[in-house]
Write a protein that holds these residues in place. Structure first.
Motif, PDB file in Angstrom:
ATOM      1  N   ALA A  92       0.325  -1.072   0.480  1.00  0.00           N
ATOM      2  CA  ALA A  92      -0.047   0.085  -0.141  1.00  0.00           C
ATOM      3  C   ALA A  92       0.930   0.945  -0.227  1.00  0.00           C
ATOM      4  N   VAL A  93       1.543   1.100   0.752  1.00  0.00           N
ATOM      5  CA  VAL A  93       2.894   2.550   0.546  1.00  0.00           C
ATOM      6  C   VAL A  93       3.351   2.668  -0.356  1.00  0.00           C
ATOM      7  N   LEU A  94       4.212   1.018  -0.963  1.00  0.00           N
ATOM      8  CA  LEU A  94       4.681   1.242  -2.337  1.00  0.00           C
ATOM      9  C   LEU A  94       3.686   1.469  -3.323  1.00  0.00           C
ATOM     10  N   ALA A  95       2.363   1.556  -3.352  1.00  0.00           N
ATOM     11  CA  ALA A  95       1.693   1.734  -4.208  1.00  0.00           C
ATOM     12  C   ALA A  95       1.112   3.375  -4.891  1.00  0.00           C
ATOM     13  N   GLU A  96       0.821   3.499  -3.047  1.00  0.00           N
ATOM     14  CA  GLU A  96       0.832   5.017  -2.591  1.00  0.00           C
ATOM     15  C   GLU A  96       1.870   6.375  -3.411  1.00  0.00           C
ATOM     16  N   LEU A  97       3.426   6.227  -3.001  1.00  0.00           N
ATOM     17  CA  LEU A  97       4.264   6.543  -3.628  1.00  0.00           C
ATOM     18  C   LEU A  97       4.646   6.871  -5.156  1.00  0.00           C
ATOM     19  N   ILE A  98       4.686   5.176  -5.683  1.00  0.00           N
ATOM     20  CA  ILE A  98       4.478   5.386  -7.188  1.00  0.00           C
ATOM     21  C   ILE A  98       2.921   5.799  -7.892  1.00  0.00           C
ATOM     22  N   ALA A  99       2.166   6.054  -7.161  1.00  0.00           N
ATOM     23  CA  ALA A  99       0.838   6.597  -7.763  1.00  0.00           C
ATOM     24  C   ALA A  99       1.136   8.272  -8.020  1.00  0.00           C
TER      25      ALA A  99
END
Length: 400
Positions: free
Chosen positions: A308-315
């Protein structure tokens, strides 16, 4: 830069699939490489392994718009009873006291897997590459090139290793890891108690390790019973009645007699944390980065927070999701979460998995005192639910 994909995820387990689904509306070109055929499923049965989701994980699935499909076969955890065998102390955590609908949810891993796979099939910009493995990888200034087992080469701005405890990506990178062997083995099974569990979970510490019972549908409980390595053989091979009797001795009669014991299985327990899981345009998440003892039920929940953290930063960095600034921000936050959970898990195992006379009475006193200190008990509950300040923002889909 010209690459085949913006993001390439290796491993379509629960963590890798969750990462891909969390980015389904990002518009990024994503590939998912998996060694197994994702479409092979069977109908759930009595023996399907239970998995515990913290309240924070439930909220993450809600932000992914996946919870409605999961909720119909989930069993809420309304309370957690923590005790120490042979000692008087006990602590009770309740959803009512924390003003939440549930402390967590329990469902079968198979049901979760089916729903994740169905969501993957509907992903608008996802390429699923199965059954394939990564044979080699090369990190370049602006991309990573991977060679798959069928010979094709792919380039990506960011490579994510979500391929489990025995990660091929970790091995190809030559990364070391910190490990601790506990000389313990977990026995898992679904059991049917005489009395209704009433949506309570039980964590009972014994001299050989914790025994956990999690509420499931149809009156079942998911059992995770930690025993000293070497002792599991007799428990796996004995009759159902003999197993039930020994389980009764370890757990007691709070749920009455155990009337049915499902298929038993076992796996060795240890602790593993990868050194420097963030590399140039490569990051390891989930069990590829850390593998935990099940004493606190945090393994998958920590992995889901990784995703979830990685997805937020990637987005928020779609133009180059593998840029050093993205991975720096990920490491800056998630490494602290990982270190905290790994340290806490190790402490619990060493403190609650021995027959020391002094430690036994100390544990008993601590549980009794904790039960009478609402503020401290609430803090423990929030930790178990994955609801620190930053985790709460994450579970609500708020910017980090």
């Amino acid at each position: 830069m010209n690459t085949d994909f913006d993001l390439l995820i290796v491993g379509a387990g629960m963590v890798g699939s969750s990462l891909a689904i969390a980015l389904q509306n990002s518009g990024l070109r994503i590939a998912l490489v998996e060694a197994q055929d994702l479409l092979e499923h069977h109908q759930p049965g009595f023996d399907d392994r239970g998995i515990a989701l913290s309240y924070g994980s439930q909220r993450i699935f809600e932000t992914m718009q996946l919870w409605p499909q999961l909720a119909d076969k989930a069993s809420a955890i309304k309370g957690i009873h923590i005790s120490d065998r042979g000692h008087f102390g006990a602590t009770r955590l309740t959803a009512e006291a924390e003003n939440v609908p549930a402390l967590g949810q329990v469902m079968t891993a198979k049901h979760l897997g089916i729903q994740l796979n169905q969501a993957l099939q509907q992903h608008p910009t996802l390429s699923i590459l199965t059954p394939l493995q990564v044979d080699s990888l090369e990190q370049n200034a602006t991309s990573v090139t991977v060679t798959l087992s069928d010979g094709q080469q792919l380039t990506t701005k960011l490579l994510v290793g979500a391929d489990g405890q025995f990660s091929t990506i970790r091995e190809l990178l030559g990364l070391s890891s910190w490990q601790r062997e506990y000389q313990q083995t977990a026995i898992t099974a679904n059991v049917l108690p005489e009395r209704a569990h009433q949506n309570w979970a039980y964590e009972r510490f014994t001299e050989h390790g914790p025994l956990a019972l999690l509420p499931m549908s149809e009156g079942r409980c998911s059992l995770v019973w930690t025993v000293q390595t070497g002792k599991e053989k007799s428990l796996l091979e004995c009759s159902e009645q003999q197993f039930a009797e020994q389980l009764q001795t370890a757990f007691g009669y709070r749920l009455g007699h155990f009337e049915k014991i499902g298929q038993r299985s076992s796996y060795p327990l240890g602790l593993m944390q990868t050194n420097q899981p963030v590399q140039h345009r490569v990051v390891l998440i989930g069990n590829a980065a850390h593998s935990l003892h099940p004493i606190a039920g945090q393994g998958f929940n920590l992995g889901l927070r990784d995703a979830a953290v990685l997805a937020e930063l990637i987005a928020t960095h779609r133009e180059d999701c593998g840029h050093a600034s993205v991975l720096h921000d990920y490491a800056d936050w998630q490494q602290r979460d990982q270190d905290k959970v790994v340290s806490a898990t190790d402490f619990l195992v060493k403190t609650f998995s021995n027959n020391s006379f002094l430690l036994g009475h100390g544990r008993s006193l601590s549980l009794a005192l904790l039960n009478g200190l609402p503020a401290l008990k609430s803090r423990l509950a929030k930790t178990s639910m994955g609801l620190s300040d930053k985790q709460t923002r994450l579970s609500r889909g708020l910017p980090l």
